[in-house]
Design a protein around this motif. Structure first.
Motif, PDB file in Angstrom:
ATOM      1  N   ALA A 158      40.381  42.366  39.132  1.00 29.51           N
ATOM      2  CA  ALA A 158      40.103  40.929  39.178  1.00 29.51           C
ATOM      3  C   ALA A 158      38.601  40.686  39.081  1.00 29.51           C
ATOM      4  O   ALA A 158      38.147  39.751  38.411  1.00 29.51           O
ATOM      5  N   LEU A 159      37.814  41.540  39.738  1.00 27.32           N
ATOM      6  CA  LEU A 159      36.353  41.407  39.656  1.00 27.32           C
ATOM      7  C   LEU A 159      35.880  41.632  38.224  1.00 27.32           C
ATOM      8  O   LEU A 159      35.061  40.887  37.695  1.00 27.32           O
ATOM      9  N   LEU A 160      36.424  42.669  37.597  1.00 26.60           N
ATOM     10  CA  LEU A 160      36.008  42.979  36.223  1.00 26.60           C
ATOM     11  C   LEU A 160      36.407  41.857  35.258  1.00 26.60           C
ATOM     12  O   LEU A 160      35.593  41.383  34.458  1.00 26.60           O
ATOM     13  N   PHE A 161      37.672  41.430  35.355  1.00 26.55           N
ATOM     14  CA  PHE A 161      38.148  40.374  34.466  1.00 26.55           C
ATOM     15  C   PHE A 161      37.435  39.057  34.795  1.00 26.55           C
ATOM     16  O   PHE A 161      37.127  38.265  33.909  1.00 26.55           O
ATOM     17  N   GLY A 162      37.186  38.826  36.085  1.00 29.34           N
ATOM     18  CA  GLY A 162      36.472  37.630  36.507  1.00 29.34           C
ATOM     19  C   GLY A 162      35.073  37.612  35.906  1.00 29.34           C
ATOM     20  O   GLY A 162      34.572  36.560  35.482  1.00 29.34           O
ATOM     21  N   PHE A 163      34.474  38.782  35.850  1.00 36.41           N
ATOM     22  CA  PHE A 163      33.142  38.897  35.262  1.00 36.41           C
ATOM     23  C   PHE A 163      33.172  38.508  33.777  1.00 36.41           C
ATOM     24  O   PHE A 163      32.313  37.771  33.297  1.00 36.41           O
ATOM     25  N   THR A 164      34.186  38.973  33.060  1.00 31.12           N
ATOM     26  CA  THR A 164      34.247  38.625  31.631  1.00 31.12           C
ATOM     27  C   THR A 164      34.463  37.127  31.446  1.00 31.12           C
ATOM     28  O   THR A 164      33.906  36.531  30.537  1.00 31.12           O
ATOM     29  N   LEU A 165      35.244  36.512  32.355  1.00 29.86           N
ATOM     30  CA  LEU A 165      35.442  35.053  32.264  1.00 29.86           C
ATOM     31  C   LEU A 165      34.129  34.319  32.532  1.00 29.86           C
ATOM     32  O   LEU A 165      33.790  33.344  31.861  1.00 29.86           O
ATOM     33  N   GLN A 210      34.365  33.561  41.876  1.00 32.54           N
ATOM     34  CA  GLN A 210      35.340  32.461  41.808  1.00 32.54           C
ATOM     35  C   GLN A 210      36.526  32.821  40.907  1.00 32.54           C
ATOM     36  O   GLN A 210      37.684  32.661  41.282  1.00 32.54           O
ATOM     37  N   PHE A 211      36.181  33.323  39.717  1.00 39.62           N
ATOM     38  CA  PHE A 211      37.270  33.686  38.795  1.00 39.62           C
ATOM     39  C   PHE A 211      38.075  34.864  39.336  1.00 39.62           C
ATOM     40  O   PHE A 211      39.291  34.937  39.173  1.00 39.62           O
ATOM     41  N   ALA A 212      37.364  35.785  40.005  1.00 40.59           N
ATOM     42  CA  ALA A 212      38.061  36.946  40.562  1.00 40.59           C
ATOM     43  C   ALA A 212      39.067  36.497  41.616  1.00 40.59           C
ATOM     44  O   ALA A 212      40.196  36.989  41.675  1.00 40.59           O
ATOM     45  N   THR A 213      38.664  35.528  42.451  1.00 48.40           N
ATOM     46  CA  THR A 213      39.571  35.007  43.482  1.00 48.40           C
ATOM     47  C   THR A 213      40.808  34.395  42.828  1.00 48.40           C
ATOM     48  O   THR A 213      41.946  34.668  43.223  1.00 48.40           O
ATOM     49  N   PHE A 268      28.372  36.058  50.294  1.00 40.35           N
ATOM     50  CA  PHE A 268      28.615  35.531  51.638  1.00 40.35           C
ATOM     51  C   PHE A 268      28.475  34.025  51.712  1.00 40.35           C
ATOM     52  O   PHE A 268      28.219  33.465  52.756  1.00 40.35           O
ATOM     53  N   SER A 269      28.635  33.384  50.570  1.00 35.41           N
ATOM     54  CA  SER A 269      28.586  31.928  50.570  1.00 35.41           C
ATOM     55  C   SER A 269      29.672  31.407  49.622  1.00 35.41           C
ATOM     56  O   SER A 269      29.421  30.619  48.736  1.00 35.41           O
ATOM     57  N   ALA A 270      30.880  31.906  49.816  1.00 28.07           N
ATOM     58  CA  ALA A 270      31.976  31.560  48.908  1.00 28.07           C
ATOM     59  C   ALA A 270      32.901  30.535  49.554  1.00 28.07           C
ATOM     60  O   ALA A 270      32.717  30.167  50.720  1.00 28.07           O
ATOM     61  N   SER A 271      33.893  30.105  48.801  1.00 38.78           N
ATOM     62  CA  SER A 271      34.859  29.169  49.355  1.00 38.78           C
ATOM     63  C   SER A 271      35.745  29.890  50.363  1.00 38.78           C
ATOM     64  O   SER A 271      35.928  31.112  50.274  1.00 38.78           O
ATOM     65  N   PRO A 272      36.326  29.163  51.313  1.00 39.03           N
ATOM     66  CA  PRO A 272      37.213  29.842  52.284  1.00 39.03           C
ATOM     67  C   PRO A 272      38.387  30.529  51.601  1.00 39.03           C
ATOM     68  O   PRO A 272      38.934  31.501  52.135  1.00 39.03           O
ATOM     69  N   VAL A 273      38.770  30.042  50.427  1.00 35.96           N
ATOM     70  CA  VAL A 273      39.920  30.633  49.739  1.00 35.96           C
ATOM     71  C   VAL A 273      39.621  32.088  49.341  1.00 35.96           C
ATOM     72  O   VAL A 273      40.502  32.942  49.377  1.00 35.96           O
ATOM     73  N   THR A 274      38.368  32.360  48.983  1.00 37.31           N
ATOM     74  CA  THR A 274      37.996  33.728  48.623  1.00 37.31           C
ATOM     75  C   THR A 274      38.213  34.667  49.810  1.00 37.31           C
ATOM     76  O   THR A 274      38.806  35.735  49.673  1.00 37.31           O
ATOM     77  N   TYR A 275      37.742  34.236  50.978  1.00 39.89           N
ATOM     78  CA  TYR A 275      37.941  35.093  52.155  1.00 39.89           C
ATOM     79  C   TYR A 275      39.427  35.233  52.470  1.00 39.89           C
ATOM     80  O   TYR A 275      39.918  36.292  52.852  1.00 39.89           O
ATOM     81  N   MET A 276      40.152  34.134  52.273  1.00 48.77           N
ATOM     82  CA  MET A 276      41.589  34.162  52.534  1.00 48.77           C
ATOM     83  C   MET A 276      42.289  35.138  51.572  1.00 48.77           C
ATOM     84  O   MET A 276      43.198  35.867  51.970  1.00 48.77           O
ATOM     85  N   ALA A 277      41.824  35.137  50.327  1.00 51.13           N
ATOM     86  CA  ALA A 277      42.428  36.026  49.336  1.00 51.13           C
ATOM     87  C   ALA A 277      42.248  37.487  49.742  1.00 51.13           C
ATOM     88  O   ALA A 277      43.158  38.309  49.584  1.00 51.13           O
TER      89      ALA A 277
END
Lengths: 500, 317
Positions: B253-260, B22-25, B147-156
């Motif tokens: 974004a994945l790495l920073f999202g992980f820290t968040l 989520q944070f990565a998106t 594979f169960s994320a918000s549509p915005v993640t796939y859109m991103a």
């Protein structure tokens, strides 16, 4: 007869305080290399910028293949088949050769493999050797110029304008360029070749137009009918302006600048100066010839203390200054005229007075403060002695013309009674009067017993001024010549010799 | 999703990684926008403000229409619209990009608070539902995370691929990169520097706005003052961390999202480490990358666009 590829008719272009073109005309036939000759400030570049859409002329007509046109941008001119290679290249250093070539004229979806092939094929057609996938920052100046020419050819330019193209080339590269231009005109294109080097003009141009003071003084003269002397006379107005300066009268004295096995590594980690040794004696001018970018700048910067030597030593007037800062070197008697005069040499936005006292302000103290009265007195003395034309003393330095900037810089540096003057490209870009004045000052300084190290890309200037010529290539001194005996060809060979 | 079958540790791990995605998106959308803007040579420090505008308009658009999609669209448009201020000041008029960008952050935050004043305790919600990818979402743990994320993640992800393609494989992208590297060169080649840059800033703002709307229609699900919580600034750092390349920005974004995601979850894992220190990690990593870039720059050009931050004026004599 078919219409002229290019016809410029009575072009006027004024800039604040300057009339660059005063009714200049030029007619270029397709299938010819046409030289536009003139001294610095004759209006050549401005006229070509009007043709290339950079400037809109104030008055006059531009006709391409008989059709009157009006360009409001370089892109308009390109679309009409006019390509221009400027002196400062317009390339993106991080892009590859092919990316630069197709920029602005690429298919909407880029298939780089196909583009690379097409660019390579285009280069081959005109006899270039170019690797489309190399990034431009890795290329030499000569190679970059070829990318610029390829850019114009990619757009199928019918008219190619080259602004002093050989200034950055080795003599060998200049000959190669000539061959490429011949191939272009064989395809019925037209090439406009701006230059003030007469030997190049006579060797690969068909016709010449000479500009003086912004107007055309001789139009479309066939090169076959004239010799270099006649062209020179047209350019300068009278043959007396081409004078050779008297050689030195005295004998060289003690060693004033001693550079021993100096090695300098540049910001990219490459060896710019490679175990170079040289000495400059009192009362002589030592010229350094060489193609730009062979370590001249790193050498002069290392002598002036702006660049750190990796190994080796620099001795000024007997004291080792290898590790000394710039002030200590100045105190040892060094004067430095850097290549980048408005940037390294002078502070463009500071007033004239500030710039004038930058070297000697320490002698103008009044207690702990600087005496502005003395600074102004010093400045006005400098201005009158070195004939600098300025408006007001608190005008920004950058408002002065090139020649006046250089006079002030030279005056400032020479007023400290230096024992060594290092002058890098001291006359580049100046008008005839400016060149003459600067050369005269350097010779006078030499005659008074100062050692002068002069770096110039203009071999003729070195032949006229220097007592010894050293040739620099790839960071080393590759040859020494006596200007009274050496020929241009010999020196030119040495300049490119190390590349082979 | 049958939670009963999972152990407590597994649930916590899933929670951590779901939050990471989520944070990565969130960071990727804003970071991608900033990448586009900076590749065109315009530094936009207004990401935090544009994100806040996106968040408030996203929430209002969502709850007033009842659809999170409308919210996302309104937030995106609002982000692009406010970015037009920066584009006008810093590109068209040649103002200092740092000053104008900082002003945009302050203006955006303030304006968002003002507009959202009546919505701070609004109980209504317009939330995106998770989209399960058939077949894949049933995979144990991985299915829940990826594979169960918000549509915005796939859109991103799709937007990231499009941005990469446009930047690297089209003439517009070539022109945009040229504008960011050497504006005068691009101008001479017939690209409109001002047009290109303004377009890039507006697209960048739209993506920051979308990121903010995603925050108020999914991640947090509501509007409140300070909802962006400095994540716009992390997105700015992310662009540098990702060396101005969409793919690396995604990885960052994945790495920073992980820290968040980690910040609020250290305690449940029984780790006694200050979450404040964890929140500093993205910036520390970015400084590290800057050092690496400047060391490498001795041998090759910096990945930073050469014209970044420099207003373009056509040469005049």
């Amino acid at each position: 007869m078919s219409p002229a590829a290019v016809e410029l008719d009575g072009i006027w272009k004024r800039f604040p305080g300057v009339i660059a073109n005063a009714g200049a005309s030029l007619t270029v036939r397709p299938g010819t290399v046409h030289a536009v000759l003139g001294e610095n400030g004759a209006g050549k570049t401005t006229l070509m910028n009007c043709l290339a859409g950079v400037y809109l002329p104030d008055d006059g007509a531009i006709r391409i293949d008989g059709q009157e046109v009006r360009f409001s941008s370089p892109a308009d001119a390109l679309a009409a088949g006019i390509g221009m290679v400027h002196q400062e290249f317009r390339l993106v250093p991080t892009f590859t050769v092919a990316e630069n070539v197709v920029l602005g004229a690429a298919p909407s979806i880029l298939d780089m493999a196909a583009i690379n092939r097409e660019v390579a094929a285009l280069a081959e057609r005109f006899g270039f050797d170019a690797d489309p996938e190399r990034p431009v920052w890795q290329l030499s100046m000569g190679e970059r110029q070829r990318v610029e020419i390829l850019k114009a050819l990619w757009r199928d330019a019918r008219v190619l304008i080259l602004d002093e193209p050989t200034a950055v080339l080795t003599p060998q590269e200049a000959v190669e360029l000539g061959a490429v231009l011949r191939r272009m005109v064989e395809e019925d294109r037209a090439v406009i070749f701006i230059s003030h080097k007469l030997d190049e003009v006579t060797s690969f141009c068909d016709e010449a137009t000479v500009l003086r003071g912004g107007s055309t003084v001789a139009a479309s003269i066939a090169i076959a009918d004239v010799d270099a002397g006649q062209l020179a006379e047209l350019m300068v107005g009278s043959s007396s302006a081409v004078k050779s300066l008297a050689p030195r009268v005295g004998v060289a004295g003690d060693v004033m600048l001693d550079v021993r096995k100096l090695t300098v590594t540049d910001s990219r980690g490459l060896t710019a100066v490679d175990a170079l040794s040289l000495e400059v004696r009192s009362g002589e001018i030592v010229g350094i010839a060489g193609v730009a970018g062979n370590g001249q700048r790193a050498l002069t910067d290392a002598i002036a203390g702006l660049e750190t030597a990796t190994s080796g030593s620099v001795t000024i007037n007997g004291s080792d200054v290898t590790k000394a800062g710039t002030r200590e070197r100045v105190d040892s008697g060094l004067a430095y005229i850097p290549e980048d005069r408005l940037g390294v040499g002078l502070a463009p936005k500071l007033p004239v007075t500030h710039n004038a006292v930058m070297r000697s302000y320490r002698t103008m103290r009044q207690g702990p403060l600087l005496s502005w009265d003395r600074a102004k007195a010093f400045c006005s003395d400098l201005i009158s002695r070195f004939e600098v034309k300025v408006g007001r003393f608190d005008d920004p330095m950058a408002s002065l013309s090139g020649g006046n900037l250089q006079r002030l810089l030279l005056g400032r540096e020479l007023s400290g009674n230096p024992v060594v003057v290092v002058a890098s490209q001291p006359t580049r870009g100046l008008d005839v009067a400016g060149v003459g004045a600067i050369q005269h000052l350097l010779v006078k300084q030499r005659d008074e017993g100062t050692g002068v190290l002069m770096i110039s890309e203009d071999l003729d200037e070195l032949l006229a001024l220097a007592d010894r010529i050293l040739v620099m290539s790839e960071g080393r001194i590759v040859g020494e010549f006596d200007p009274r005996q050496a020929s241009r060809a010999e020196i030119g060979e040495a300049m490119i010799g190390a590349h082979a | 999703m049958i939670l009963a079958e999972l152990t407590i540790t597994e649930t916590a791990v899933i929670g951590l990684f779901v939050a990471t995605i989520q944070f990565a998106t969130l960071l990727f959308l804003a970071g991608l926008g900033e990448t586009i803007s900076e590749r065109a040579g315009v530094l936009n420090l207004g990401v935090e403000g544009m994100m806040a505008i996106g968040a408030v308009f996203g929430f209002i658009g969502g709850v007033e229409s009842g659809s999170p999609w409308v919210g996302l669209l309104v937030g995106t448009i609002a982000g692009g619209a406010i970015a037009l201020l920066h584009a006008t000041a810093a590109v068209a008029l040649g103002a200092d990009q740092v000053v104008s960008g900082l002003a945009l952050t302050m203006l955006g935050l303030g304006l968002a608070d003002f507009i959202g004043d009546d919505y701070t305790s609004d109980p209504r919600r317009a939330l995106f539902a998770e989209v399960d990818i058939p077949g894949l979402s049933d995979i144990r743990i991985v299915g829940d995370v990826l594979f169960s994320a918000s549509p915005v993640t796939y859109m991103a992800i799709v937007l990231g691929v499009i941005a990469w393609f446009v930047l690297n494989r089209t003439s517009i992208g070539l022109g945009l990169r040229a504008v960011g590297q050497s504006a005068s060169t691009a101008d001479a080649a017939g690209h409109s520097v001002v047009g290109m840059r303004m377009g890039a800033v507006v697209v960048g703002g739209a993506l920051a706005g979308m990121s903010g709307a995603y925050l108020s229609t999914f991640v947090v699900g509501a509007w409140s003052v300070g909802v962006t919580a400095g994540r716009g600034w992390i997105a700015v750092a992310l662009v540098i961390f990702g060396a101005w390349r969409p793919g690396r920005v995604a990885a960052g974004a994945l790495l920073f999202g992980f820290t968040l995601a980690l910040q609020s979850r250290l305690q449940p894992f029984g780790v006694n480490f200050s979450p404040i220190l964890v929140s500093m990690l993205p910036y520390l990593l970015t400084v590290g990358v800057l050092v690496v870039i400047s060391i490498r720059a001795r041998n090759q050009p910096s990945p930073s666009p050469a014209g970044l931050g420099i207003p373009y004026r056509r040469e005049e004599r």
